[in-house]
Design a protein around this motif. Structure first.
Motif, mmCIF file in Angstrom:
data_model
loop_
_atom_site.group_PDB
_atom_site.id
_atom_site.type_symbol
_atom_site.label_atom_id
_atom_site.label_comp_id
_atom_site.label_asym_id
_atom_site.label_seq_id
_atom_site.Cartn_x
_atom_site.Cartn_y
_atom_site.Cartn_z
ATOM 1 N N SER A 233 1.886 6.933 6.974
ATOM 2 C CA SER A 233 2.507 5.702 7.480
ATOM 3 C C SER A 233 3.969 5.966 7.820
ATOM 4 C CB SER A 233 2.403 4.585 6.434
ATOM 5 O OG SER A 233 3.051 4.965 5.236
ATOM 6 N N MET A 244 -1.556 2.028 7.909
ATOM 7 C CA MET A 244 -1.197 1.229 6.743
ATOM 8 C C MET A 244 -2.371 1.110 5.775
ATOM 9 S SD MET A 244 0.958 -1.774 8.695
ATOM 10 C CE MET A 244 1.528 -2.603 7.219
ATOM 11 N N ASN A 292 2.760 -0.960 2.075
ATOM 12 C CA ASN A 292 3.226 -0.216 3.243
ATOM 13 C C ASN A 292 4.105 -1.082 4.144
ATOM 14 O OD1 ASN A 292 2.248 2.504 3.126
ATOM 15 N ND2 ASN A 292 0.186 1.726 3.404
ATOM 16 N N ALA A 369 7.551 1.066 -1.512
ATOM 17 C CA ALA A 369 6.115 0.787 -1.601
ATOM 18 C C ALA A 369 5.707 0.470 -3.035
ATOM 19 C CB ALA A 369 5.320 1.980 -1.063
#
Length: 416
Positions: A233, A244, A292, A369
């Motif tokens: 990603s 994602m 993400n 994340a």
């Protein structure tokens, strides 16, 4: 006289062209060479083309003051500023994927319950004759070869191990739908060239199994370009939406995958007992996409546009959901099993470390994340379950009506 006449012109030329001595005011003698002509020639100015800059030496010969040129900057030129990528499409994809995940999971749960009810109604009760059954199996067992017997014993051991796992561990590991070994008198199937009687059906849809397959794909050289495009990603890449989801199942390092899958295996029983299998899978997939999206936002804000991969965001959502639901539970460290701490304190420690890493710019992990997944897990277990999953009834009724109308040729209400 003739000799004198010949010497006079020679002397005059020597005096005119040769060096002469003159006295300066201080009384010292200065020697210099006179010019051959009485007039000094004008120096030629260098001709410069239009658009060209005269050099410093040429300007000095022409009698003009030299213009100092600006020195070039020291060191390599600064890299051009990368434009900030747009996050409109990833945001729409996040919202749509999350809604579709929970909607499909609600329909899946409805179909599973309906299938179980229909199966329980249709199964007739068969009388069991123990003596005939044992005689049949004993005769069948004696007809098998040694290799077939060893293979059946191995499969039976695997089936016993699978039956001992919890539903959460089955979902995380491989979600084997049916591990049934049926032995019939007249049904034979070839397995590696050996005649056996064992239909063995597996459904490899588990999270750990998919991560292991993707890890093996990273080791294939011909797939490197596709893996970088779809399984990492990066907000600056052309393909940003599909990675994602896929990057949540992607690990390049074996240690990275083992660590994430061990945490998932540890907390899978608790999270599935809280949410159920269908809701857990929707929660896990949505957590991967949302984590993400948070990472995209932080990378775009700081212009640190580098790729990332791993299931850490989704695993952090699972861990945070369990710790927020049961904060008094005792947890132990992997490397230090003698050290225990409560789930609430462990969650606070992880959130503090990821926040510090995000603020200080640590690049060992994708701390954005991690934070996105953890915050989503806490939000869902406190508010999201009531706002999303408990309001699935209109969708399930709509699906039930569609299925009922499609069950009869006339389109009237009925059941399949």
């Amino acid at each position: 006289m003739a000799a004198l006449r010949r010497c006079v012109p020679r002397w005059s030329r020597t005096q005119l062209l040769g060096p002469t001595k003159t006295a300066d005011p201080n009384g010292r003698l200065n020697t210099f060479y006179q010019q051959r002509c009485a007039f000094r020639r004008e120096a030629k100015r260098p001709e410069t083309k239009k658009g060209s800059v005269p050099q410093e030496g040429e300007l000095a010969k022409a009698g003009e003051a030299p213009v100092k040129a600006q020195a070039p900057p020291v060191g390599p030129p600064p890299p051009p500023k990368a434009p900030r990528p747009s996050l409109f499409k990833p945001l729409l994809f996040t919202i749509g994927f999350t809604g579709c995940s929970f909607g499909v999971s609600a329909i899946w749960q409805y179909e599973s319950l309906k299938s179980r009810v229909n199966t329980a109604r249709k199964e007739p009760e068969k009388p069991i004759d123990g003596s005939q059954d044992m005689a049949h199996w004993h005769k069948w067992w004696n007809q098998l070869s040694d290799f077939q017997k060893q293979l059946i014993l191995l499969m039976s051991t695997a089936d016993d191990f699978w039956s001992s796992l919890t539903e959460g561990q089955r979902t995380a590991t491989g979600n084997i739908a049916s591990t049934s070994i049926s032995f019939e008198r007249q049904s034979n199937c070839a397995l590696w060239g050996v005649v056996t009687a064992c239909p063995f059906s597996l459904n490899f849809s588990g999270i750990i199994a998919m991560n292991a397959v993707v890890l093996c794909c990273w080791r294939i050289p011909s797939m490197q370009r596709s893996m970088l495009k779809y399984f990492t990603s990066n907000p600056a890449a052309r393909t940003r939406c599909l990675p994602m989801v896929l990057s949540s199942f992607s690990h390049y390092s074996i240690i990275h995958m083992v660590a994430n899958m061990y945490v998932l295996w540890t907390f899978s029983s608790s999270i599935v007992s809280l949410l159920g299998r269908e809701q857990f899978l929707a929660f896990y997939l949505s957590a991967g996409v949302i984590s993400n999206m948070v990472s995209y936002t932080c990378k775009t804000a700081t212009l640190r546009l580098h790729p990332s991969l791993g299931a850490s965001g989704a695993v952090m959502a699972v861990l945070a959901a369990v710790c927020a639901k049961v904060p008094e539970a005792k947890l132990g460290l992997i490397l230090l099993p003698m050290v225990t701490l409560t789930a609430g304190n462990a969650l606070k420690f992880l959130l503090t470390m990821d926040t510090a890493g995000l603020v200080m710019g640590w690049r060992l992990f994708d701390h954005a994340a991690h934070l996105g997944g953890a915050l989503f897990g806490i939000w869902y277990i406190v508010y999201g379950h009531k706002l999303i999953w408990r309001k699935r009834e209109p969708l399930v009724k709509l699906w039930h009506n569609v299925r009922s109308q499609g069950g009869k040729p006339g389109g009237g209400p009925g059941s399949l």
